[in-house]
Write a protein that holds these residues in place. Structure first.
Motif, PDB file in Angstrom:
ATOM      1  N   LEU A  45       0.823  -1.200   0.000  1.00 24.82           N
ATOM      2  CA  LEU A  45       0.000   0.000   0.000  1.00 24.82           C
ATOM      3  C   LEU A  45       0.864   1.259   0.000  1.00 24.82           C
ATOM      4  CD1 LEU A  45      -2.694  -1.004   2.679  1.00 24.82           C
ATOM      5  CD2 LEU A  45      -2.720  -1.389   0.201  1.00 24.82           C
ATOM      6  N   HIS A  46       0.309   2.305  -0.571  1.00 23.92           N
ATOM      7  CA  HIS A  46       0.966   3.612  -0.487  1.00 23.92           C
ATOM      8  C   HIS A  46       1.075   3.991   0.988  1.00 23.92           C
ATOM      9  CE1 HIS A  46       1.532   7.979  -0.963  1.00 23.92           C
ATOM     10  NE2 HIS A  46       1.987   7.675  -2.165  1.00 23.92           N
ATOM     11  N   THR A  67       0.540   6.483   2.564  1.00 25.37           N
ATOM     12  CA  THR A  67      -0.555   7.303   3.105  1.00 25.37           C
ATOM     13  C   THR A  67      -1.912   6.610   2.972  1.00 25.37           C
ATOM     14  OG1 THR A  67      -0.866   8.416   0.967  1.00 25.37           O
ATOM     15  CG2 THR A  67       0.676   9.425   2.536  1.00 25.37           C
ATOM     16  N   SER A  68      -1.891   5.374   2.481  1.00 27.35           N
ATOM     17  CA  SER A  68      -3.163   4.689   2.255  1.00 27.35           C
ATOM     18  C   SER A  68      -3.900   4.426   3.571  1.00 27.35           C
ATOM     19  CB  SER A  68      -2.924   3.364   1.531  1.00 27.35           C
ATOM     20  OG  SER A  68      -4.149   2.691   1.354  1.00 27.35           O
ATOM     21  N   PRO A  69      -5.149   4.822   3.660  1.00 26.99           N
ATOM     22  CA  PRO A  69      -5.915   4.585   4.889  1.00 26.99           C
ATOM     23  C   PRO A  69      -6.582   3.212   4.918  1.00 26.99           C
ATOM     24  CG  PRO A  69      -7.215   5.900   3.372  1.00 26.99           C
ATOM     25  CD  PRO A  69      -5.901   5.653   2.694  1.00 26.99           C
ATOM     26  N   PHE A  70      -6.360   2.408   3.884  1.00 27.78           N
ATOM     27  CA  PHE A  70      -7.047   1.119   3.792  1.00 27.78           C
ATOM     28  C   PHE A  70      -6.573   0.166   4.886  1.00 27.78           C
ATOM     29  CE2 PHE A  70      -7.333  -3.271   2.177  1.00 27.78           C
ATOM     30  CZ  PHE A  70      -8.698  -3.335   1.968  1.00 27.78           C
ATOM     31  N   GLU A  71      -7.523  -0.469   5.531  1.00 29.23           N
ATOM     32  CA  GLU A  71      -7.223  -1.498   6.529  1.00 29.23           C
ATOM     33  C   GLU A  71      -7.986  -2.745   6.137  1.00 29.23           C
ATOM     34  OE1 GLU A  71      -7.932  -0.200  10.478  1.00 29.23           O
ATOM     35  OE2 GLU A  71      -6.524   1.482  10.370  1.00 29.23           O
ATOM     36  N   GLY A  72      -7.271  -3.739   5.729  1.00 33.68           N
ATOM     37  CA  GLY A  72      -7.893  -4.982   5.286  1.00 33.68           C
ATOM     38  C   GLY A  72      -6.886  -5.838   4.564  1.00 33.68           C
ATOM     39  N   LEU A  82      -2.469  -7.223  -8.329  1.00 35.83           N
ATOM     40  CA  LEU A  82      -3.676  -6.404  -8.367  1.00 35.83           C
ATOM     41  C   LEU A  82      -3.277  -4.960  -8.084  1.00 35.83           C
ATOM     42  CD1 LEU A  82      -4.630  -9.358  -7.806  1.00 35.83           C
ATOM     43  CD2 LEU A  82      -6.389  -8.398  -6.304  1.00 35.83           C
ATOM     44  N   GLU A  83      -3.613  -4.061  -8.981  1.00 36.10           N
ATOM     45  CA  GLU A  83      -3.264  -2.653  -8.781  1.00 36.10           C
ATOM     46  C   GLU A  83      -4.523  -1.802  -8.952  1.00 36.10           C
ATOM     47  OE1 GLU A  83       0.443  -1.007 -10.354  1.00 36.10           O
ATOM     48  OE2 GLU A  83      -0.779   0.604 -11.235  1.00 36.10           O
ATOM     49  N   PHE A  84      -4.798  -0.987  -7.940  1.00 35.08           N
ATOM     50  CA  PHE A  84      -6.021  -0.175  -7.969  1.00 35.08           C
ATOM     51  C   PHE A  84      -5.830   1.075  -8.830  1.00 35.08           C
ATOM     52  CE2 PHE A  84      -7.004  -3.013  -4.604  1.00 35.08           C
ATOM     53  CZ  PHE A  84      -8.381  -3.111  -4.638  1.00 35.08           C
ATOM     54  N   VAL A  85      -6.924   1.494  -9.444  1.00 33.69           N
ATOM     55  CA  VAL A  85      -6.894   2.653 -10.351  1.00 33.69           C
ATOM     56  C   VAL A  85      -7.779   3.759  -9.787  1.00 33.69           C
ATOM     57  CG1 VAL A  85      -6.490   1.172 -12.344  1.00 33.69           C
ATOM     58  CG2 VAL A  85      -8.829   1.750 -11.704  1.00 33.69           C
ATOM     59  N   GLU A  86      -7.563   4.950 -10.270  1.00 32.45           N
ATOM     60  CA  GLU A  86      -8.329   6.107  -9.802  1.00 32.45           C
ATOM     61  C   GLU A  86      -9.806   5.959 -10.172  1.00 32.45           C
ATOM     62  OE1 GLU A  86      -5.514  10.017  -9.789  1.00 32.45           O
ATOM     63  OE2 GLU A  86      -6.211   9.297 -11.730  1.00 32.45           O
ATOM     64  N   GLY A  93     -11.682   1.952   5.068  1.00 33.40           N
ATOM     65  CA  GLY A  93     -10.791   2.950   4.487  1.00 33.40           C
ATOM     66  C   GLY A  93     -10.699   2.860   2.975  1.00 33.40           C
ATOM     67  N   ASN A  94     -10.426   4.001   2.379  1.00 36.18           N
ATOM     68  CA  ASN A  94     -10.302   4.055   0.926  1.00 36.18           C
ATOM     69  C   ASN A  94      -9.010   3.405   0.453  1.00 36.18           C
ATOM     70  OD1 ASN A  94     -12.570   5.375  -0.270  1.00 36.18           O
ATOM     71  ND2 ASN A  94     -11.956   7.237   0.841  1.00 36.18           N
ATOM     72  N   LEU A  95      -9.088   2.763  -0.669  1.00 39.13           N
ATOM     73  CA  LEU A  95      -7.904   2.305  -1.378  1.00 39.13           C
ATOM     74  C   LEU A  95      -7.442   3.446  -2.274  1.00 39.13           C
ATOM     75  CD1 LEU A  95      -9.404  -1.146  -2.026  1.00 39.13           C
ATOM     76  CD2 LEU A  95      -7.055  -0.903  -1.181  1.00 39.13           C
ATOM     77  N   LEU A  96      -6.137   3.613  -2.380  1.00 40.81           N
ATOM     78  CA  LEU A  96      -5.594   4.672  -3.221  1.00 40.81           C
ATOM     79  C   LEU A  96      -5.133   4.099  -4.560  1.00 40.81           C
ATOM     80  CD1 LEU A  96      -3.444   6.711  -0.661  1.00 40.81           C
ATOM     81  CD2 LEU A  96      -5.876   6.954  -1.242  1.00 40.81           C
ATOM     82  N   ALA A  97      -5.131   4.929  -5.561  1.00 42.28           N
ATOM     83  CA  ALA A  97      -4.610   4.510  -6.862  1.00 42.28           C
ATOM     84  C   ALA A  97      -3.153   4.098  -6.697  1.00 42.28           C
ATOM     85  CB  ALA A  97      -4.726   5.657  -7.856  1.00 42.28           C
ATOM     86  N   GLY A  98      -2.823   2.933  -7.204  1.00 40.32           N
ATOM     87  CA  GLY A  98      -1.457   2.430  -7.072  1.00 40.32           C
ATOM     88  C   GLY A  98      -1.281   1.440  -5.945  1.00 40.32           C
TER      89      GLY A  98
END
Length: 715
Positions: A259-260, A262-267, A281-285, A356-361
Motif C-alpha cells: 500500500l501507499h 498514506t493509504s488509509p485502507f485497513e484490510g 492487483l493494482e487499484f486505479v483512480e 478505508g479508501n484504497l488509493l490509486a497504485g
C-alpha cells in the motif's frame, strides 16, 4: 660457528626432510587423481638461513615453506555463473522431452486425431441422422476427445506435482549445503594459517560445496579471506555469510499487500482456487486526478483494480483491447479472475469487513501455488519464486538459475502455459459445440431438463464477474426460443422467445448485464407458465413441462441455453473437467442432429445441426489466453499451434543447454588445467624428488664418512 661435517649432516638432514615432503605431496596428488574437487598441491621450498662466514655466507640447507593449492579463483567464479545456467537449461531440456512426448501426434492417437475424428463423426451423422449406430459413434468420438483432453491435462498436472516434490528435494539439499559451507568456514578460521598451515583440504571441500550449491541456485561469491566468504543469490539474498547460514523454504501459497504509505485502507486480500500465475492487483483512480480508488463494496461504485499475471508488465484486457477492470468485493461477492476467486476482508478474517479508501497504485500480490521463500530469520521471509513475464524476461529480484530456476520455470512458465492453452482449447470446444447443439433438436423432446452450469448467486447479472457462471462472459443481448408440444399428439401448442418484461408490449430480449438467473426463471414462467414450471435448484435452472406437454429448444442468439447448460453436448469447463453431457451419454435420443424448423416441426431425418457441427471443424473461433491475448482460428489450428509451441520451446531450451554447457565445460577445463592432477607430471616429479632424496641421503653418508675419517685420526 664452524662449518664442517656436522653442518653438512644438518644440510643433508633438512634436504632429506624436504624431499620426503615433496614425495608425500606428490603421492597425495597421485592418489587423489580421481577425487572430485581435489586441487593439485605443491610443496614450496625455500633456502635455509644463511650465516655470515669467511670467505662468504654459508647456507644451512633447505626447508619446506608451505604446501600450496593450485586453484584459479577468477575462473571458478566465472564457472559458477555458467554452471548455474547450464544446469538450468539441462534440467529444463530433460523434463521438456517428457512433455514433448505427451503431445506427440505421430502415433495418430493424440488430441488432433481425436478432434478430427469427432467432427468427422458429425459428418457421418448428417448422412444418417436417425441411425442409432452413427449417433452412438458421435457420442463415442466426443467422449474419446474429452477423455484425451482430460488425460493430457492430468498428465501435465501430475508432472507439476512431481516437480513440486523435486523442488522440495533441491531446497532440502541447498539448505544442507549452506549449513555445511558455514561449518567449513568455521573450521578454516580455526585451522588455516596462511603461509604456514594452509587448510587446503578445507578450501577444496568448500569449493566443491559452492559448486554444488551453484548448480541448484544462481549465486554470487565474495571471498573476504579465510572462512569469511559471503555467498548470495544473484538477486542479493544472503545464503552464507562466514560462519552464518540462511535457508530456503518451499511452502504454502503467498500473498502480500503493498500500500501507499498514506493509504488509509485497513484490510487484506483473500482468494480461493489454484493457478500457476502470480497475480498482481493494482487499484486505479475512480476519477482522473483524485488519486483515490474507493472502498471495497457490493455496489457499482466499488474501488476497481486491474490485474497482471506477469509481475505488472502487462495487464489483462477486454476483447476490445482495453484494460479490464475488476471490482473490489467483499466475501459474499467474490470476483473470478482467470480461475481464482478474489475478495477483500479484514486483516484477521476473510469474512470480516475492510475499512478505508484504497488509493490509486495500492497493490496486492497473490501467488496461489506453492512458493519459494528465502528465510532470513524466524520472523522474516521473502518470496523469491522465479518469475518471468510473457516475453520470457526474468524477474532479476528472484531466483533465476540452477535447478530451482529450471524446475519453477518448467512448472509455471512452460507446463503452466501449456495447461492454460489446453484449457482455452477445451473451453472453446465446449462453448462452440454447445452453442450449436443447444439450438438443435434430437429424436426426443424434453419433459424436464436442468442446467449443467450453476451461479454463485441467483440475483446477480449473469455477465457479472462475481456471478460465478462459467460462460457468463460469452453471453450477449438477444433472444432465446422455446417450443411447446402436446405430448400425446405432438402438435405445436406454443412457441416464442423468452420475454423479460411481459408488462411491456412486445418481446423484451435478454440483457446479460442486467438480467439474473432469477430473471431467467421468471421469464420462462411468465412466457410459458401455462405449459412448464421453471425453478432454481442448487443455483441451477430447472425446466419441468407440465402434464401433457413437452418442449424443444430453438434459436438462441443470446447464448443463454449454452451458458446455463440446456440441451448441451458437453458439460464441464476446462480440459480437466470436460465430458459428454450425462443426458446424451445415457439416451441417444437427446443427441441433436436436427432442429426445429420454421413450421415448428422436428423431423427424424433432419441433419441441420449435424452439418453445422461438422462445419465447426473449419470455422474460426475466438480463443483467448493471458499470454497471447485473443486470436481467431480454428480449434485444430489452435491445438496444432500448441504442439508447435512445445516443439519450439524444446528446441530453444536444447540450444541454450548446448551453448551454456559448452561455456561451462570450457571454464571447467581451464580450472582443471590449473588444479587438475596430471599423472605424467606427477610421475616426473616423483622421479625428481626420489633422486633428491637419494642425493640428500648420500650427503648424509658423506658427512658420516667425514666424521669417521676425523674419528679415525690417531693423536
Amino acid at each position: 660457528m664452524a662449518f664442517g661435517a656436522n653442518s653438512i649432516l644438518d644440510v643433508g638432514r633438512w634436504a632429506l626432510f624436504a624431499s620426503q615432503v615433496q614425495l608425500s605431496v606428490t603421492g597425495q596428488n597421485i592418489s587423489n587423481v580421481n577425487t572430485e574437487g581435489y586441487s593439485r598441491r605443491s610443496a614450496v621450498l625455500e633456502e635455509g638461513i644463511n650465516i655470515d662466514y669467511k670467505p662468504g655466507q654459508m647456507g644451512t640447507g633447505v626447508q619446506v615453506k608451505e604446501i600450496t593449492r593450485h586453484f584459479d579463483e577468477l575462473v571458478e567464479r566465472l564457472y559458477y555463473d555458467q554452471a548455474s545456467l547450464s544446469e538450468k537449461w539441462g534440467e529444463l531440456y530433460e523434463q521438456l522431452q517428457s512433455v514433448e512426448s505427451l503431445f506427440n501426434e505421430s502415433s495418430g492417437i493424440g488430441i488432433s486425431d481425436s478432434m478430427s475424428s469427432y467432427f468427422s463423426s458429425w459428418n457421418d451423422l448428417s448422412q444418417r441422422a436417425d441411425h442409432y449406430g452413427t449417433r452412438q459413434d458421435v457420442v463415442n468420438k466426443g467422449s474419446t476427445l474429452a477423455s484425451t483432453l482430460v488425460q493430457a491435462d492430468t498428465s501435465l498436472a501430475n508432472m507439476q506435482e512431481r516437480i513440486d516434490a523435486m523442488i522440495q528435494d533441491e531446497v532440502n539439499t541447498a539448505n544442507t549445503i549452506m549449513q555445511q559451507i558455514a561449518e567449513v568456514n568455521r573450521k578454516i578460521n580455526i585451522q588455516d594459517d596462511p603461509g604456514t598451515n594452509n587448510a587446503n583440504s578445507l578450501y577444496d571441500e568448500r569449493a566443491r560445496l559452492v559448486r554444488e550449491l551453484g548448480t541448484i541456485v544462481d549465486i554470487n561469491y565474495i571471498d573476504n579471506g579465510k572462512g569469511n566468504v559471503t555467498i548470495t543469490t544473484k538477486a542479493g539474498q544472503n545464503l552464507v555469510d562466514g560462519e552464518d547460514y540462511f535457508s530456503f523454504e518451499f511452502g504454502a501459497p503467498w500473498k502480500e499487500k503493498e500500500l501507499h504509505h498514506t493509504s488509509p485502507f485497513e484490510g487484506q486480500v483473500y482468494y480461493e482456487g489454484e493457478s500457476n500465475f502470480e497475480y498482481t492487483l493494482e487499484f486505479v483512480e475512480s476519477s482522473a486526478g483524485s488519486g483515490i480508488a474507493g472502498l471495497v463494496g457490493s455496489g457499482a461504485n466499488a474501488a476497481q483494480f486491474k490485474v497482471s499475471l506477469d509481475g505488472g508488465k502487462t495487464w489483462l484486457t477486454n476483447d476490445d483491447g482495453t484494460v479490464r477492470l475488476y471490482n473490489a468485493r467483499p466475501n459474499e461477492r467474490k470476483v473470478e479472475v482467470e480461475g481464482v476467486n478474489i475478495w477483500f476482508g479484514s486483516d484477521s478474517s476473510p469474512l470480516g469487513s475492510s475499512s478505508g479508501n484504497l488509493l490509486a497504485g495500492d497493490r496486492f500480490i497473490i501467488r496461489p501455488s506453492r512458493t519459494l521463500y528465502w528465510v532470513e530469520n524466524t520472523s522474516s521471509k521473502q518470496n523469491v519464486t522465479p518469475q518471468a513475464d510473457f516475453t520470457g524476461a526474468e524477474n532479476e529480484e528472484r531466483v533465476t538459475g540452477g535447478k530451482l530456476g529450471a524446475l519453477f520455470a518448467l512448472r509455471d512458465q512452460y507446463i503452466g502455459k501449456y495447461r492454460k492453452k489446453l484449457d482455452t482449447l477445451a473451453e472453446g470446444l465446449i462453448w462452440e459445440v454447445n452453442r450449436v447443439h443447444s439450438q438443435g433438436a434430437g429424436l426426443q423432446k424434453f419433459n424436464s431438463v436442468e442446467g449443467t452450469y450453476s451461479v454463485d448467486a441467483i440475483d446477480r447479472a449473469l455477465a457479472s464477474d462475481s456471478t460465478g457462471l462459467v460462460y457468463g462472459d460469452k453471453l450477449a443481448s438477444g433472444s432465446s426460443y422455446l417450443y411447446i408440444y402436446n405430448k400425446n399428439t405432438g402438435a405445436l401448442v406454443s412457441n416464442a422467445a423468452l420475454d423479460f418484461d411481459p408488462a411491456t408490449p412486445g418481446t423484451q430480449t435478454f440483457n446479460p448485464d442486467v438480467h439474473t438467473l432469477a430473471d431467467v426463471r421468471d421469464a420462462y414462467n411468465d412466457t410459458f407458465g401455462s405449459f412448464l414450471t421453471a425453478s432454481i435448484v442448487d443455483n441451477r435452472l430447472r425446466l419441468s413441462a407440465k402434464d401433457g406437454y413437452e418442449m424443444s429448444f430453438g434459436a438462441d442468439t443470446s447464448g443463454l441455453n449454452a451458458a446455463l447448460g440446456f440441451n448441451c453436448f458437453y458439460q464441464g469447463q476446462d480440459a480437466g473437467s470436460i465430458e459428454v453431457n450425462d443426458m446424451i451419454a445415457t439416451d441417444l435420443d437427446y443427441l441433436a442432429a436436427g432442429h426445429v424448423n420454421g413450421a415448428g416441426e422436428t423431423n427424424a431425418g433432419d441433419n441441420y445441426v449435424a452439418l453445422a457441427m461438422f462445419a465447426l471443424r473449419e470455422a474460426e473461433v475466438s480463443l483467448s489466453t493471458p499470454m497471447e491475448g485473443t486470436t481467431n482460428q480454428t480449434l485444430l489450428e489452435y491445438y496444432n499451434g500448441l504442439v508447435g509451441n512445445v516443439g519450439a520451446d524444446t528446441n530453444n531450451v536444447k540450444f541454450n543447454k548446448q551453448f551454456t554447457s559448452a561455456l561451462a565445460q570450457d571454464l571447467d577445463d581451464r580450472q582443471q588445467q590449473v588444479s587438475g592432477v596430471n599423472l605424467d607430471e606427477e610421475m616426473s616429479n616423483l622421479i625428481k624428488y626420489q633422486h633428491s632424496y637419494t642425493a640428500a641421503a648420500k650427503l648424509i653418508t658423506t658427512a658420516d664418512q667425514m666424521l669417521q675419517t676425523v674419528l679415525s685420526l690417531k693423536p
